[in-house]
Motif scaffolding. Structure first.
Motif, PDB file in Angstrom:
ATOM      1  N   ARG A 145      -9.871  23.798 -28.138  1.00  0.00           N
ATOM      2  CA  ARG A 145     -10.316  24.539 -26.958  1.00  0.00           C
ATOM      3  C   ARG A 145     -10.622  23.585 -25.813  1.00  0.00           C
ATOM      4  O   ARG A 145     -10.209  23.798 -24.674  1.00  0.00           O
ATOM      5  CB  ARG A 145     -11.565  25.360 -27.288  1.00  0.00           C
ATOM      6  N   ARG A 146     -11.332  22.497 -26.105  1.00  0.00           N
ATOM      7  CA  ARG A 146     -11.655  21.518 -25.063  1.00  0.00           C
ATOM      8  C   ARG A 146     -10.393  20.881 -24.491  1.00  0.00           C
ATOM      9  O   ARG A 146     -10.282  20.658 -23.282  1.00  0.00           O
ATOM     10  CB  ARG A 146     -12.591  20.449 -25.610  1.00  0.00           C
ATOM     11  N   ALA A 147      -9.452  20.562 -25.350  1.00  0.00           N
ATOM     12  CA  ALA A 147      -8.191  19.968 -24.889  1.00  0.00           C
ATOM     13  C   ALA A 147      -7.445  20.947 -23.983  1.00  0.00           C
ATOM     14  O   ALA A 147      -6.868  20.551 -22.962  1.00  0.00           O
ATOM     15  CB  ALA A 147      -7.327  19.574 -26.080  1.00  0.00           C
ATOM     16  N   GLU A 148      -7.455  22.220 -24.335  1.00  0.00           N
ATOM     17  CA  GLU A 148      -6.777  23.236 -23.520  1.00  0.00           C
ATOM     18  C   GLU A 148      -7.465  23.403 -22.168  1.00  0.00           C
ATOM     19  O   GLU A 148      -6.792  23.593 -21.146  1.00  0.00           O
ATOM     20  CB  GLU A 148      -6.724  24.582 -24.255  1.00  0.00           C
ATOM     21  N   VAL A 149      -8.776  23.341 -22.142  1.00  0.00           N
ATOM     22  CA  VAL A 149      -9.510  23.446 -20.872  1.00  0.00           C
ATOM     23  C   VAL A 149      -9.147  22.276 -19.968  1.00  0.00           C
ATOM     24  O   VAL A 149      -8.843  22.461 -18.784  1.00  0.00           O
ATOM     25  CB  VAL A 149     -11.033  23.496 -21.109  1.00  0.00           C
ATOM     26  N   LEU A 150      -9.158  21.076 -20.505  1.00  0.00           N
ATOM     27  CA  LEU A 150      -8.816  19.905 -19.697  1.00  0.00           C
ATOM     28  C   LEU A 150      -7.367  19.958 -19.221  1.00  0.00           C
ATOM     29  O   LEU A 150      -7.062  19.581 -18.084  1.00  0.00           O
ATOM     30  CB  LEU A 150      -9.087  18.617 -20.472  1.00  0.00           C
TER      31      LEU A 150
END
Length: 85
Positions: A30-35
């Motif tokens: 999820r964090r990777a997708e947000v970035l």
């Protein structure tokens, strides 16, 4: 009735146990997708400066009653004091 014998932490007789679910991998994805969605041009310092400027503008030009309400909310800890948000 749902067969619980294959679910970890629940016995075949339906007695409850501990059910654990590890979301570590999901959170990393999820964090990777947000970035990735923010892109290479996103500047966090600029974003925070913009937020501070917007808050300053939002609470500027208050009349006496609005200022009193704002001061009450700051004293109660509901809103951050000017320059602390």
């Amino acid at each position: 009735m749902f067969d619980t014998s294959s679910v970890s932490g629940i016995s075949g007789d339906g007695a409850s146990g501990i059910f654990e679910l590890d979301l570590t991998g999901h959170e990393a994805r999820r964090r990777a997708e947000v970035l990735a969605a923010l892109g290479d041009t996103w500047d966090p310092i600029e974003a925070m400066t913009g937020e501070t400027d917007a808050q300053r503008l939002l609470y500027s030009g208050l009349d006496a009653e609005q200022q009193a309400t704002y001061d009450l909310l700051v004293a109660a800890g509901v809103l951050p004091a000017a320059g602390q948000g």
